[in-house]
Write a protein that holds these residues in place. Structure first.
Motif, PDB file in Angstrom:
ATOM      1  N   ALA A 260       0.813  -1.077   0.061  1.00 13.09           N
ATOM      2  CA  ALA A 260      -0.036   0.119   0.124  1.00 13.09           C
ATOM      3  C   ALA A 260       0.789   1.225  -0.066  1.00 13.09           C
ATOM      4  O   ALA A 260       0.570   2.139  -0.719  1.00 13.09           O
ATOM      5  CB  ALA A 260      -0.962  -0.087   1.251  1.00 13.09           C
ATOM      6  N   VAL A 261       1.895   0.887   0.848  1.00 12.74           N
ATOM      7  CA  VAL A 261       2.816   2.602   0.961  1.00 12.74           C
ATOM      8  C   VAL A 261       3.324   2.437  -0.444  1.00 12.74           C
ATOM      9  O   VAL A 261       3.696   3.511  -1.123  1.00 12.74           O
ATOM     10  CB  VAL A 261       3.754   2.345   2.098  1.00 12.74           C
ATOM     11  N   ARG A 262       4.047   1.495  -1.048  1.00 10.62           N
ATOM     12  CA  ARG A 262       4.613   1.366  -2.253  1.00 10.62           C
ATOM     13  C   ARG A 262       3.794   2.075  -3.613  1.00 10.62           C
ATOM     14  O   ARG A 262       4.131   2.756  -4.278  1.00 10.62           O
ATOM     15  CB  ARG A 262       5.131   0.186  -2.676  1.00 10.62           C
ATOM     16  N   GLU A 263       2.613   1.732  -3.280  1.00 12.86           N
ATOM     17  CA  GLU A 263       1.512   1.977  -4.617  1.00 12.86           C
ATOM     18  C   GLU A 263       1.415   3.448  -4.503  1.00 12.86           C
ATOM     19  O   GLU A 263       1.387   4.258  -5.485  1.00 12.86           O
ATOM     20  CB  GLU A 263       0.256   1.313  -4.435  1.00 12.86           C
ATOM     21  N   ALA A 266       4.530   5.659  -5.566  1.00 11.20           N
ATOM     22  CA  ALA A 266       4.591   5.467  -7.011  1.00 11.20           C
ATOM     23  C   ALA A 266       3.502   6.291  -7.867  1.00 11.20           C
ATOM     24  O   ALA A 266       3.869   6.584  -8.828  1.00 11.20           O
ATOM     25  CB  ALA A 266       4.842   3.897  -7.220  1.00 11.20           C
ATOM     26  N   SER A 267       2.405   6.299  -7.078  1.00  9.52           N
ATOM     27  CA  SER A 267       1.390   6.802  -8.003  1.00  9.52           C
ATOM     28  C   SER A 267       1.356   8.539  -7.644  1.00  9.52           C
ATOM     29  O   SER A 267       0.524   9.250  -8.501  1.00  9.52           O
ATOM     30  CB  SER A 267       0.013   6.307  -7.542  1.00  9.52           C
ATOM     31  N   CYS A 268       1.959   8.985  -6.740  1.00  9.32           N
ATOM     32  CA  CYS A 268       2.182  10.345  -6.365  1.00  9.32           C
ATOM     33  C   CYS A 268       2.958  11.264  -7.721  1.00  9.32           C
ATOM     34  O   CYS A 268       4.096  10.686  -7.959  1.00  9.32           O
ATOM     35  CB  CYS A 268       2.578  10.589  -5.141  1.00  9.32           C
ATOM     36  N   ASP A 269       2.590  12.156  -8.253  1.00  7.91           N
ATOM     37  CA  ASP A 269       3.225  12.842  -9.211  1.00  7.91           C
ATOM     38  C   ASP A 269       3.530  14.320  -8.790  1.00  7.91           C
ATOM     39  O   ASP A 269       3.794  15.090  -9.701  1.00  7.91           O
ATOM     40  CB  ASP A 269       2.547  12.773 -10.546  1.00  7.91           C
ATOM     41  N   ASP A 270       3.050  14.577  -7.736  1.00  8.69           N
ATOM     42  CA  ASP A 270       3.432  16.133  -7.002  1.00  8.69           C
ATOM     43  C   ASP A 270       4.707  15.897  -6.359  1.00  8.69           C
ATOM     44  O   ASP A 270       5.055  15.422  -5.394  1.00  8.69           O
ATOM     45  CB  ASP A 270       2.329  16.271  -5.918  1.00  8.69           C
ATOM     46  N   PRO A 271       5.838  16.723  -7.076  1.00 10.44           N
ATOM     47  CA  PRO A 271       7.057  16.846  -6.447  1.00 10.44           C
ATOM     48  C   PRO A 271       7.272  17.359  -5.050  1.00 10.44           C
ATOM     49  O   PRO A 271       8.078  17.168  -4.429  1.00 10.44           O
ATOM     50  CB  PRO A 271       7.831  17.798  -7.783  1.00 10.44           C
ATOM     51  N   ASP A 272       6.364  18.219  -4.827  1.00 10.01           N
ATOM     52  CA  ASP A 272       6.450  19.021  -3.469  1.00 10.01           C
ATOM     53  C   ASP A 272       5.916  17.911  -2.233  1.00 10.01           C
ATOM     54  O   ASP A 272       6.672  17.768  -1.148  1.00 10.01           O
ATOM     55  CB  ASP A 272       5.660  20.295  -3.289  1.00 10.01           C
ATOM     56  N   VAL A 273       4.908  17.131  -2.748  1.00 11.13           N
ATOM     57  CA  VAL A 273       4.634  16.282  -1.773  1.00 11.13           C
ATOM     58  C   VAL A 273       5.407  15.294  -1.619  1.00 11.13           C
ATOM     59  O   VAL A 273       5.885  14.492  -0.477  1.00 11.13           O
ATOM     60  CB  VAL A 273       2.948  15.521  -2.173  1.00 11.13           C
ATOM     61  N   VAL A 279      11.801  13.838   3.330  1.00 13.28           N
ATOM     62  CA  VAL A 279      12.191  14.403   4.374  1.00 13.28           C
ATOM     63  C   VAL A 279      11.837  13.632   5.646  1.00 13.28           C
ATOM     64  O   VAL A 279      12.665  13.249   6.384  1.00 13.28           O
ATOM     65  CB  VAL A 279      11.908  15.907   4.413  1.00 13.28           C
ATOM     66  N   ARG A 280      10.423  13.197   5.578  1.00 10.75           N
ATOM     67  CA  ARG A 280      10.025  12.507   6.967  1.00 10.75           C
ATOM     68  C   ARG A 280      10.507  11.077   6.716  1.00 10.75           C
ATOM     69  O   ARG A 280      10.771  10.511   7.840  1.00 10.75           O
ATOM     70  CB  ARG A 280       8.596  12.390   6.420  1.00 10.75           C
ATOM     71  N   ALA A 281      10.848  10.676   5.578  1.00 12.25           N
ATOM     72  CA  ALA A 281      11.432   9.036   5.398  1.00 12.25           C
ATOM     73  C   ALA A 281      12.539   9.010   6.151  1.00 12.25           C
ATOM     74  O   ALA A 281      12.981   7.931   6.745  1.00 12.25           O
ATOM     75  CB  ALA A 281      11.532   8.609   4.009  1.00 12.25           C
ATOM     76  N   VAL A 282      13.423   9.952   6.477  1.00 11.85           N
ATOM     77  CA  VAL A 282      14.642  10.121   7.321  1.00 11.85           C
ATOM     78  C   VAL A 282      14.507   9.818   8.600  1.00 11.85           C
ATOM     79  O   VAL A 282      15.388   9.048   9.266  1.00 11.85           O
ATOM     80  CB  VAL A 282      15.344  11.298   7.041  1.00 11.85           C
ATOM     81  N   THR A 283      13.412   9.943   9.192  1.00 10.63           N
ATOM     82  CA  THR A 283      13.218   9.858  10.642  1.00 10.63           C
ATOM     83  C   THR A 283      11.969   9.415  11.260  1.00 10.63           C
ATOM     84  O   THR A 283      11.976   9.040  12.321  1.00 10.63           O
ATOM     85  CB  THR A 283      13.407  11.413  11.491  1.00 10.63           C
ATOM     86  N   GLU A 288       4.593   4.114   7.089  1.00  5.16           N
ATOM     87  CA  GLU A 288       3.217   4.608   6.981  1.00  5.16           C
ATOM     88  C   GLU A 288       3.258   6.105   7.539  1.00  5.16           C
ATOM     89  O   GLU A 288       2.297   6.971   7.032  1.00  5.16           O
ATOM     90  CB  GLU A 288       2.300   3.849   7.747  1.00  5.16           C
ATOM     91  N   GLU A 289       4.090   6.307   8.516  1.00  5.27           N
ATOM     92  CA  GLU A 289       4.268   7.898   9.043  1.00  5.27           C
ATOM     93  C   GLU A 289       4.531   8.924   7.958  1.00  5.27           C
ATOM     94  O   GLU A 289       4.633  10.131   8.407  1.00  5.27           O
ATOM     95  CB  GLU A 289       5.220   7.626  10.115  1.00  5.27           C
ATOM     96  N   ILE A 290       5.232   8.647   6.914  1.00 12.64           N
ATOM     97  CA  ILE A 290       5.635   9.595   6.035  1.00 12.64           C
ATOM     98  C   ILE A 290       4.504  10.461   5.474  1.00 12.64           C
ATOM     99  O   ILE A 290       4.517  11.377   5.146  1.00 12.64           O
ATOM    100  CB  ILE A 290       6.464   8.905   4.774  1.00 12.64           C
ATOM    101  N   PHE A 291       3.128   9.640   5.561  1.00 13.14           N
ATOM    102  CA  PHE A 291       1.935  10.332   4.927  1.00 13.14           C
ATOM    103  C   PHE A 291       1.319  11.283   6.079  1.00 13.14           C
ATOM    104  O   PHE A 291       0.283  12.080   5.742  1.00 13.14           O
ATOM    105  CB  PHE A 291       0.825   9.382   4.692  1.00 13.14           C
ATOM    106  N   THR A 292       1.598  11.420   7.453  1.00 11.21           N
ATOM    107  CA  THR A 292       1.082  12.010   8.354  1.00 11.21           C
ATOM    108  C   THR A 292       1.939  13.550   8.463  1.00 11.21           C
ATOM    109  O   THR A 292       3.005  13.639   8.293  1.00 11.21           O
ATOM    110  CB  THR A 292       1.332  11.600   9.837  1.00 11.21           C
ATOM    111  N   GLU A 293       1.012  14.444   8.342  1.00 12.85           N
ATOM    112  CA  GLU A 293       1.286  15.786   8.071  1.00 12.85           C
ATOM    113  C   GLU A 293       2.290  16.220   9.378  1.00 12.85           C
ATOM    114  O   GLU A 293       3.292  17.304   9.003  1.00 12.85           O
ATOM    115  CB  GLU A 293       0.236  16.828   7.890  1.00 12.85           C
ATOM    116  N   ASN A 294       2.070  15.965  10.439  1.00 14.16           N
ATOM    117  CA  ASN A 294       3.017  16.505  11.697  1.00 14.16           C
ATOM    118  C   ASN A 294       4.155  15.784  11.662  1.00 14.16           C
ATOM    119  O   ASN A 294       4.785  15.984  12.569  1.00 14.16           O
ATOM    120  CB  ASN A 294       1.978  16.583  12.909  1.00 14.16           C
ATOM    121  N   GLU A 295       4.368  14.961  10.901  1.00 12.57           N
ATOM    122  CA  GLU A 295       5.849  14.081  10.809  1.00 12.57           C
ATOM    123  C   GLU A 295       6.651  14.683   9.972  1.00 12.57           C
ATOM    124  O   GLU A 295       6.881  14.337   8.660  1.00 12.57           O
ATOM    125  CB  GLU A 295       5.679  12.737  10.650  1.00 12.57           C
ATOM    126  N   ALA A 296       7.353  15.984  10.493  1.00 13.99           N
ATOM    127  CA  ALA A 296       8.303  16.549   9.654  1.00 13.99           C
ATOM    128  C   ALA A 296       9.810  16.411   9.922  1.00 13.99           C
ATOM    129  O   ALA A 296       9.963  15.967  11.033  1.00 13.99           O
ATOM    130  CB  ALA A 296       7.973  18.184   9.902  1.00 13.99           C
TER     131      ALA A 296
END
Length: 296
Positions: A260-263, A266-273, A279-283, A288-296
């Motif tokens: 689900a995370v991979r899909e 992969a389906s997102c085409d917004d460079p900013d998002v 950036v969130r993937a680092v920490t 799944e937490e990369i999609f949470t807005e407060n995880e900066a």
């Protein structure tokens, strides 16, 4: 002028090449009796110039302890010929400058660091005439700097931390701390740090992480790498590159990445998002937490 005693003290061994075998017994040296002894040419002059270059050489002057030379070598892999070269460098420098000479070897993997740190002697085990014992810096003893305040206090040390830990799971957190620390420093200070870090990461996945952190956190800089990243960001297909980088970071950190995370990535085409997710993937603690807005 060479004195007669000088000549006699060594020429006697030319006269009787087996003299040392008998002498070693008297001295209690566990030296095996040779099968054959040959007198070798003593002229060590090289007939043609041989280029020998250190990576970096520093002279350190101290009011208390005087001066010393520090020879610095970057070593990417094990090389059986290197200890002999290091011995030549240090002996030559000691002879030329008459100063104590130390050798520092910088490595990026633990295996090479362990190999480089082992003492190597030029003589047989019974007579370790010359021993090469470098000081080694690598992922085994360099600090993992993940606090932006600590990174800001010593940008060069943090850069070396990032370079030596380039292949480690913690590299993303180090790079994030470094990019955060560079936000409020002058551009002429930040630029070389940005470039050194990029060069030190080589072709590892961490290089892509660093490039994206520079684009996000340091978007106001005009360094070569920052401009390169922003130019590439305008090219078609950049979104796919960011998506791949996100998945690589998560996997390198040992996090489980569901289909689900991979899909979704992969389906997102917004460079900013995608950059925010990277950036969130680092920490983040889970993919799944990369999609949470407060995880900066």
């Amino acid at each position: 002028m060479v004195s007669s005693p000088h000549e006699a003290m060594h020429r006697i061994f030319q006269h009787d090449p087996h003299l040392f075998s008998r002498l070693s017994g008297l001295l209690g040296l566990p030296f095996p009796a040779p099968v054959e002894v040959s007198v070798m040419p003593t002229d060590l002059t090289e007939a043609s110039p041989v280029e020998r270059r250190l990576d970096t050489l520093l002279r350190l002057d101290s009011a208390k302890d005087g001066s010393l030379l520090l020879a610095i070598e970057a070593q990417g892999k094990k090389d059986p010929a290197k200890p002999a070269s290091w011995a030549y460098y240090t002996a030559y420098l000691w002879t030329k400058y008459g100063l104590p000479t130390a050798l520092l070897v910088v490595c990026q993997d633990r295996g090479t660091a362990e190999w480089a740190g082992r003492p190597v002697t030029s003589g047989p085990p019974q007579m370790p005439t010359l021993t090469v014992q470098p000081i080694v810096v690598g992922p085994h003893n360099m600090p993992v700097i993940t606090d932006p305040a600590e990174a800001r206090a010593d940008l060069a040390l943090t850069t070396l931390s990032a370079i030596t830990h380039a292949g480690d799971p913690d590299i993303g957190a180090i790079l994030k701390a470094l990019s955060s620390a560079l936000r409020d420093v002058p551009e002429d200070v930040a630029d070389p740090i940005i470039e050194f870090t990029a060069q030190g990461l080589g072709n590892r996945p961490a290089r892509e992480v660093w490039r994206n952190l520079v684009a996000v956190d340091l978007s106001f800089y005009t360094s070569y790498i920052a401009e390169e990243i922003r130019d590439e960001g305008r090219d078609e297909g950049r979104a796919q590159g960011n998506a791949d980088a996100i998945l690589i970071v998560l996997e390198q950190r040992g996090l489980a990445v569901s289909e689900a995370v991979r899909e979704r990535v992969a389906s997102c085409d917004d460079p900013d998002v995608l950059r925010r997710w990277l950036v969130r993937a680092v920490t983040v603690a889970s993919a799944e937490e990369i999609f949470t807005e407060n995880e900066a």
